[in-house]
Each structure stands twice: as structure tokens, then as C-alpha cells.
Write a protein that holds these residues in place. Structure first.
Motif, short mmCIF file in Angstrom:
data_model
loop_
_atom_site.label_atom_id
_atom_site.label_comp_id
_atom_site.label_asym_id
_atom_site.label_seq_id
_atom_site.Cartn_x
_atom_site.Cartn_y
_atom_site.Cartn_z
N ILE A 667 0.82 -1.22 0.00
CA ILE A 667 0.00 0.00 0.00
C ILE A 667 0.85 1.27 0.00
O ILE A 667 0.36 2.35 -0.34
CB ILE A 667 -0.99 0.02 1.19
N ASN A 668 2.13 1.14 0.37
CA ASN A 668 3.01 2.31 0.40
C ASN A 668 3.98 2.37 -0.78
O ASN A 668 4.86 3.24 -0.82
CB ASN A 668 3.82 2.34 1.70
N ARG A 669 3.83 1.48 -1.74
CA ARG A 669 4.76 1.46 -2.87
C ARG A 669 4.74 2.79 -3.64
O ARG A 669 5.76 3.20 -4.20
CB ARG A 669 4.40 0.32 -3.83
N HIS A 670 3.61 3.48 -3.66
CA HIS A 670 3.53 4.74 -4.38
C HIS A 670 4.52 5.76 -3.83
O HIS A 670 4.98 6.65 -4.55
CB HIS A 670 2.11 5.30 -4.32
N ASN A 682 23.84 -0.40 -0.53
CA ASN A 682 23.49 -1.78 -0.20
C ASN A 682 22.75 -2.44 -1.34
O ASN A 682 22.00 -1.77 -2.07
CB ASN A 682 22.60 -1.84 1.05
N ASP A 683 22.91 -3.74 -1.48
CA ASP A 683 22.24 -4.45 -2.56
C ASP A 683 20.80 -4.82 -2.23
O ASP A 683 20.15 -5.53 -2.99
CB ASP A 683 23.03 -5.72 -2.93
N TYR A 684 20.28 -4.36 -1.08
CA TYR A 684 18.84 -4.51 -0.82
C TYR A 684 18.18 -3.14 -0.69
O TYR A 684 17.15 -2.97 -0.04
CB TYR A 684 18.56 -5.39 0.41
N SER A 685 18.79 -2.16 -1.35
CA SER A 685 18.22 -0.82 -1.38
C SER A 685 16.82 -0.86 -2.01
O SER A 685 16.60 -1.55 -3.01
CB SER A 685 19.12 0.10 -2.20
N PRO A 686 15.87 -0.10 -1.47
CA PRO A 686 14.52 -0.05 -2.05
C PRO A 686 14.36 1.04 -3.11
O PRO A 686 13.24 1.35 -3.51
CB PRO A 686 13.65 0.25 -0.83
N ASP A 687 15.47 1.63 -3.58
CA ASP A 687 15.40 2.73 -4.54
C ASP A 687 14.60 2.33 -5.76
O ASP A 687 15.04 1.52 -6.57
CB ASP A 687 16.82 3.14 -4.93
N ASP A 688 13.44 2.94 -5.91
CA ASP A 688 12.50 2.54 -6.96
C ASP A 688 12.87 3.09 -8.32
O ASP A 688 12.49 2.55 -9.35
CB ASP A 688 11.09 3.04 -6.58
N ASN A 689 13.61 4.17 -8.34
CA ASN A 689 13.81 4.89 -9.59
C ASN A 689 14.95 4.36 -10.43
O ASN A 689 15.15 4.81 -11.56
CB ASN A 689 14.03 6.38 -9.29
N PHE A 691 17.21 1.13 -9.07
CA PHE A 691 17.75 -0.17 -8.65
C PHE A 691 16.68 -1.22 -8.41
O PHE A 691 16.83 -2.36 -8.80
CB PHE A 691 18.59 0.04 -7.38
N ASP A 692 15.62 -0.84 -7.73
CA ASP A 692 14.59 -1.80 -7.31
C ASP A 692 13.34 -1.60 -8.15
O ASP A 692 12.41 -0.91 -7.76
CB ASP A 692 14.29 -1.61 -5.81
N LEU A 693 13.33 -2.18 -9.33
CA LEU A 693 12.26 -1.91 -10.30
C LEU A 693 11.07 -2.83 -10.05
O LEU A 693 11.09 -4.01 -10.40
CB LEU A 693 12.81 -2.10 -11.73
N ARG A 694 10.02 -2.28 -9.46
CA ARG A 694 8.81 -3.05 -9.12
C ARG A 694 7.57 -2.19 -9.41
O ARG A 694 7.67 -0.97 -9.49
CB ARG A 694 8.81 -3.42 -7.64
N PRO A 695 6.42 -2.81 -9.54
CA PRO A 695 5.19 -2.02 -9.73
C PRO A 695 4.92 -1.14 -8.51
O PRO A 695 5.39 -1.41 -7.41
CB PRO A 695 4.10 -3.08 -9.89
N PHE A 696 4.16 -0.07 -8.72
CA PHE A 696 3.76 0.74 -7.56
C PHE A 696 2.27 0.62 -7.28
O PHE A 696 1.76 1.27 -6.38
CB PHE A 696 4.16 2.22 -7.75
N LEU A 697 1.55 -0.23 -8.02
CA LEU A 697 0.13 -0.47 -7.75
C LEU A 697 -0.08 -1.97 -7.63
O LEU A 697 0.05 -2.71 -8.61
CB LEU A 697 -0.73 0.10 -8.89
N TYR A 698 -0.37 -2.42 -6.43
CA TYR A 698 -0.50 -3.85 -6.14
C TYR A 698 -1.94 -4.21 -5.78
O TYR A 698 -2.67 -3.39 -5.22
CB TYR A 698 0.40 -4.23 -4.96
#
Length: 727
Positions: A667-670, A682-689, A691-698
Motif C-alpha cells: 500500500i506504500n509502494r507509491h 546496499n544491494d537490498y536498497s529499495p530505490d524505486d527509480n 535499482f529496485d524496479l517493481r510495480p507501484f500499484l499492487y
């Protein structure tokens, strides 16, 4: 014929599209290499244009200007008399290649395109370049007219080949190729190549140097040879910090190692190596049969240029450079140094006046301010060492009475370029957090602003009251959860607006260099570390929305260890109070029986969040797989070692924890789409823009098949446990 050769490699602080600046640093590195007696110089990957051009690599200008800079390099006679391995992008037959150009005395010997491209994590090389898919094959490259006139020919060789000198042969690898299972140096070594160059754009992550160094050492430990590793250094315009650490390795041993974090724009290391040691080593390892039967034969480009000239005036006492022990930094040192070096590059290249950090009295803003202080310590050290570039930058950034006056202490520099601001609320902010902020400011010397935002908050709140005739209340005042969140977010966003307001006006108000021309880049402070972002425990467009974030991919435990280290290493006793304080956002009123707690609000501890983050990103686990893993790792029945301080839960509690994490993650991915750019650490960074390419609407995980499978597995576990207990 001689067998002692002096070779050079380097770390350069290049900057994307800084054509003349990049060329100047390349030429300076060649001059330093020649001055040290080197006859071969290797530089970083894509050093002419800068590594992080990204989609600029689709622009023809980048290829045109890169060749124009190459032309200037070839025409500069001060760079003659040494073999140069330089990196730039080249277009060949309408395909874009990441290339090494090997040149000597103003002539190109070979253009060697990269064969295995980095295409994971932070890297998108396949988006920009084509790999050379024909090992040990070459063809002709048609030179543009400006280069053909200098070359005296219309074509040069393009492809995978090696250079042969009278005494040895050397070949080039580029960055990622070292990390591949069948690295090019293996076949080159079997074909008698004795010297390998590796030009890298290898970014920093915590404790990555050990992995990189082991790979380089192993490359020559198995095959024998001399390995020259060059790397980009500094912030070249992106979220990554390239940590330099150029190295020279002989037969698996380090003989030269550059600094990993430095404010020097050019750092050259050299070593004298004995080719006879390579040959003796190879005769003592199991490679003879493989070398004799290998079909991997390389085209050799012959040059009469000697890497070990027999000169009557040469130093007869010249000896090979001795083996040294590799140098590593602790995690705490790395956080201090990478943050300091990156922030200095950002500050001096952005042309701004300094930094502003809102101090909340918590561990996140404390760590951020301490990293800025670390930057000031590094700058003062560079001044003491006579670093001309740093001195020139400090004279522009800091204002003193005399033109040649420079700050003598980190605190003096901090006072000129660093502002801290405490933005309190009378009901929500405690005396303790306000005092901690002031104590830290006093200790590091920052220009400190202490203010309350109550009037602005009340004015903004009245918009709701006067417009819709409804007065929202905090939870402790009887308000609903939505009212409570609304009022918390209102304060947080007011702080963001206030921070930007002061960041823009303070340079003028303080009479800083440039007056109103410069602003203070605003550094993120609250809810800014890796796990906070992952959980979404922050207000969108609040104090986490800033210009740069030095702690955005560092977890809370590492931050605490860093602060504990800095307390002693930086002589800042006040930091101890931040370590013992309960993490709190202080966005709700404090009462006699209630103080807001971050971990209580989140429903999970920071230790648990770190584990969730690692399993999600590094282990690639979704909700069901994570439950299956943690139901064992967090079992209350597991055997525990003295070092095991991990959580202990029943299977039902583990299921609840995992589902809660993924619910709030979804719910906070946006919020992740608007995260402040963070230094990648770190290699588990949540940087969405990036490194960490994931949807923002789940979809809602609570009603999804993933959570149903967890419930089904939980029932199976509980049924099995009940059956076992009844036996």
C-alpha cells in the motif's frame, strides 16, 4: 632484453559530459604515470565521456565529442612515449560499443569493444550498447576523417585481439568481463598473454571491495600474470559512488593498491613487476597441458615499443615492487568515507552554497549530519595535504576575511557550509530531542536554527475547520486513525516547506558567497534509512523529500554502529544520547502516559525490517517463500547460539509478521516513486527509480492467493505440530 617493466593504473574522478575536464584528468594521469617511469597506462571504463551517461549514450553527440577528445589526446605530444589504454563509446557500422582504445605515440593500435555487458542491479549496458559477440575476431574500423589524418591511414583494427611488444603481450578486459564465469583473461593467459588490463566503472556497496579484490587476485592466482585494475572514482552525476581503489596484482598477490575513498581527482599507482616471476609461476602450476591444447588463439598486434627498454642510464638497482597486504575499511568507516566523498563531489559540482539538514533529535538526522561532518573532516585533511582542487573549491564555498585564509578545523568549515534546523511543536516535541539537536550542532560547528512551526500548523489546520466545519483531532484526543494521520502528515509537510524556505534564503541572509544565487541543497533527514522506506514509514513529500539522501540504502543497525564508531573516532560524546533514545517521529502530542514510538507504530522492529528487506531483494522471496524461510529461522524451538539474537515466534506469529510487512509494503509502494535520490550503499536498497524496479500499484495482499497459501501452510504446520505433541 629486459624483464622488469613499470606499469601504471589509475582512479579518475570523471563527470558525465564534462568533456574538457575529463580529458584534462586523463592527460594528468598519463603525465604522472610517465613521471614514475611507467611504459603502460590504463584508465577507467568510459573515462572520456563519464560512465553514467545512461540514455545520453543514444545521442550522436556523445560519440562525436568522444572522438574529438580522443583526437586531442593523440595530438598531445606530452602523452607520447607510453602505451595508453583509454575508454570511450564508439559507433561502428551503426552499432554502439563500449570500447577501449589502445594507442601509442599518437597512433591507434587497436579498438577493443566490450564483450560481456553489465545488465543487472544498477546497470543497463544492454540498453545502450551492443556486445562484441565474436571472441578472438577482428575487422576493420573506418576512421572518421579527423582521426584518419592523424593516423595516416583510413582504417584500424576493431575487435578482440592483444598487443605484442618485444618482451611480452598484454590484453584488455573491461569491468564486467572479470566477473563472468569464463572471463577473457583465462583464454588470454592460456595463449601466453602475461599482462592484463581491466578498466572498470565498479560502484561502491558496503564491504564490496573484498569480493572485487578476491576476484582479481584469483584471476592471476590460477593463471599467473600481471593484472592492472583501474576504476572510476567519485560521484559522476548519478546515485552511484565509484570507489576507486586501483590495484596491481602479480600472481595472486597485491603489489600496489590505491585509496578507496579520496578527494583527489587523479590518483595514479605504479609498480615495477618482473616478467620472469610470471613465467616461473606458470611453470609451477597445472596449466601446461591446457595451454598446449587450447584452441583459443589471439591475433597479436605487433609493436616495436619496449615496456622494459635496456637503457645504459637505467637504475641498475631497480627491483620489483614488493607484495603488500590488502587494505580494507570497516563498515562504519565506509559509511563515513563514502558519504563524505560523495557529498563533497555533489556540493562542489552543483555550484551551491552548502547543505541544510533538519535535525529531529533522532538517529537518522544525527547520522546524516555526522556524515556531513565527516565530509568536512576529509576536506580539512585534503587542505592539509595541499590538494589544489579542494583548496580552490573551499575558497569558493567558504567566506573569510582574507583571500588566502582557509578553515583550520572541520567545525570552522561546517559553520560556513552547513546549516542544521530544528523545527519543533510545543505539544509534540520534547526538551530532550531539542537539546540533542543543539548539542550535536554545537559539537560539529554547524550554523543552527531553532524554531517552532505551531503558528503555521494552526493556520493550515484552520483551512479544514473553516472550510468544511470539521476539526480533526489526534488519536490521544479522541480522533480517528484518519484524523490522526492527517495531522501528523500536515506537520511533516510543513517541515519540508520550511526547510526549503530557509535553504533558499539563508545564503543571502548570511552574506554567503554568491548571495541569492546559491541555495543550500536540502538533505533528507527523517524516515530516510533503507528499512523505513521499505516499510513506507514516512510521509510522502515530507522531510524525506529532499535533494539528496546519504543514508537511503543503509539499514538502521549499520547506522547505529556508525554512530557508535563516530562517537569515539570523531570525538563526539553527544552521539551516545542518540543511541540510547527511543526512535520516535514526535508527530503526536506527548502525554503523561503516551510517547509515540516508531517500532510500535510500524508493528515490527527495525531488526525484523532489515531481515525482510534482505530476503525480499537479495534472496528474491515473495510472501509465501518468505514465510517458509522465516518459520524456521524465527522458530521458538530452534537451537540458538550465543550470537543468535534474532526474533523467536510461533508459526502463527511469523505468518502475521510476514503478511503485515507485505501489506504495508504494497500500500506504500507509491511513496517509493518519489524517494529522494540516495547514495547506493546496499544491494537490498529499495530505490524505486533505478535499482529496485517493481510495480507501484499492487492488489490487496490480504485477499490474494499469496496470503491464502501462507494460511494453508500454517494450518499444515499447526496440524503436524498438534499430531506430534499428541504422540
Amino acid at each position: 632484453m629486459g624483464h622488469l617493466i613499470t606499469v601504471a593504473t589509475c582512479s579518475l574522478n570523471q563527470w558525465v559530459l564534462d568533456w574538457e575536464g575529463n580529458l584534462g584528468r586523463i592527460i594528468e594521469s598519463i603525465h604522472q604515470a610517465k613521471a614514475a617511469g611507467a611504459r603502460l597506462r590504463v584508465g577507467p571504463e568510459l573515462e572520456i565521456c563519464g560512465y553514467s551517461c545512461l540514455d545520453h549514450f543514444h545521442e550522436l553527440d556523445v560519440y562525436t565529442h568522444s572522438l574529438e577528445m580522443l583526437l586531442q589526446l593523440l595530438q598531445d605530444e606530452t602523452t607520447h612515449g607510453i602505451v595508453i589504454d583509454v575508454g570511450l563509446p564508439i559507433m561502428h557500422r551503426n552499432l554502439r560499443y563500449n570500447c577501449r582504445v589502445i594507442c601509442l605515440d599518437g597512433k591507434i593500435l587497436l579498438i577493443r569493444p566490450k564483450m560481456w555487458l553489465a545488465n543487472d542491479g544498477n546497470y543497463r549496458e544492454m540498453r545502450h550498447f551492443t556486445p562484441w559477440m565474436r571472441p578472438r575476431e577482428t575487422e576493420l574500423f573506418h576512421l572518421p576523417k579527423m582521426l584518419a589524418e592523424v593516423q595516416g591511414a583510413t582504417h584500424v583494427l576493431f575487435g578482440d585481439a592483444v598487443i605484442s611488444t618485444p618482451e611480452t603481450a598484454f590484453g584488455a578486459e573491461t569491468c564486467e568481463e572479470l566477473f563472468t564465469p569464463n572471463a577473457p583473461h583465462i583464454d588470454m593467459a592460456l595463449d601466453g598473454v602475461e599482462v592484463f588490463t581491466n578498466s572498470s566503472g565498479s560502484h561502491f556497496t558496503l564491504q564490496k571491495l573484498d569480493t572485487r579484490l578476491q576476484l582479481i587476485m584469483e584471476a592471476t592466482r590460477k593463471s599467473g600474470g600481471v593484472y592492472l585494475y583501474a576504476n572510476q572514482q567519485g560521484c559522476d552525476g548519478e546515485r552511484l559512488y565509484f570507489d576507486g581503489c586501483a590495484m596491481i596484482i602479480v600472481n595472486g598477490d597485491v603489489v600496489a593498491q590505491g585509496s578507496q575513498f579520496s578527494l583527489n581527482d587523479v590518483e595514479v599507482i605504479t609498480a615495477t613487476v618482473d616478467l620472469e616471476e610470471v613465467r616461473a609461476y606458470r611453470s609451477s602450476i597445472s596449466r601446461g597441458m591446457q595451454a598446449a591444447t587450447s584452441t583459443a588463439k589471439y591475433q597479436r598486434i605487433q609493436t616495436p615499443f619496449e615496456l622494459s627498454p635496456e637503457d645504459e642510464d637505467a637504475d641498475v638497482w631497480k627491483r620489483p615492487t614488493p607484495v603488500i597486504k590488502p587494505r580494507y575499511h570497516s563498515v562504519q568507516e565506509e559509511i563515513a568515507l563514502v558519504g563524505g566523498a560523495y557529498l563533497w563531489d555533489y556540493l562542489r559540482r552543483s555550484g551551491t552554497a552548502g547543505y541544510l539538514v533538519p535535525l529531529s533529535g533522532g538517529i537518522d538526522s544525527c547520522a546524516t549530519a555526522t556524515i556531513v561532518y565527516s565530509m568536512c573532516r576529509m576536506v580539512i585533511q585534503a587542505i592539509e595535504e595541499g590538494n589544489a582542487q579542494v583548496i580552490a573549491d573551499v575558497k569558493r564555498l567558504a567566506k573569510y576575511d582574507g583571500e588566502d585564509v582557509l578553515p583550520k578545523t572541520p567545525q570552522a568549515l561546517c559553520n560556513q557550509i552547513f546549516t542544521t534546523i530544528y523545527m519543533g511543536m510545543k505539544k509534540q516535541s520534547s526538551r530532550e530531542t531539542r537539546q540533542r539537536a543543539k548539542d550535536l550542532s554545537d559539537a560539529i560547528g554547524s550554523y543552527h536554527v531553532n524554531l517552532d512551526i505551531d503558528d503555521v500548523y494552526e493556520a493550515q489546520k484552520k483551512l479544514v475547520v473553516n472550510t468544511i466545519n470539521f476539526e480533526p483531532k489526534f488519536r490521544v484526543e479522541g480522533g480517528t486513525n484518519q484524523e490522526n494521520l492527517t495531522l501528523q502528515c500536515l506537520q511533516a509537510r510543513i517541515r519540508m516547506v520550511t526547510a526549503y524556505e530557509f535553504g533558499q534564503i539563508l545564503p543571502t541572509a548570511r552574506g554567503r558567497p554568491g548571495g541569492g544565487k546559491y541555495v543550500y541543497p536540502y538533505i533528507s533527514d527523517q524516515s530516510a534509512c533503507c528499512v523505513d522506506s521499505l516499510r513506507g514509514y514516512l510521509t510522502k513529500y515530507d522531510c524525506s523529500s529532499a535533494d539528496i539522501n546519504p543514508i537511503g540504502s543503509i539499514d538502521k543497525d549499520d547506522l547505529k554502529r556508525f554512530i557508535a564508531w563516530a562517537e569515539k573516532s570523531f570525538d563526539l560524546p553527544c552521539l551516545n544520547e542518540f543511541l540510547t533514545a527511543i526512535p520516535t517521529a514526535e508527530l503526536e502530542p506527548i502525554t503523561h502516559d503516551y510517547v509515540q514510538s516508531d517500532e510500535a507504530d510500524m508493528g515490527m522492529t527495525y531488526q525484523e525490517l532489515t531481515i525482510f528487506g534482505r530476503l525480499r531483494k537479495l534472496n528474491k522471496l515473495g510472501p509465501f517463500a518468505m514465510f517458509q524461510r522465516l518459520v524456521h529461522d524465527w522458530s521458538i524451538d530452534r537451537e540458538r547460539s550465543p550470537e543468535d539474537d534474532g526474533p523467536a515466534y510461533t508459526p502463527a506469529q511469523v505468518a502475521e509478521k510476514v503478511k503485515r510487512f507485505f501489506h504495508f509494503y504494497a500500500i506504500n509502494r507509491h511513496k517509493m516513486t518519489t524517494l529522494t535520490p540516495a547514495i547506493h550503499s546496499n544491494d537490498y536498497s529499495p530505490d524505486d527509480n533505478r535499482f529496485d524496479l517493481r510495480p507501484f500499484l499492487y492488489p490487496s495482499f490480504w485477499s490474494s492467493w499469496s496470503f491464502k497459501r501462507i494460511d494453508m501452510e500454517l494450518k499444515r504446520i499447526e496440524k503436524r505440530s498438534a499430531k506430534k505433541a499428541s504422540v
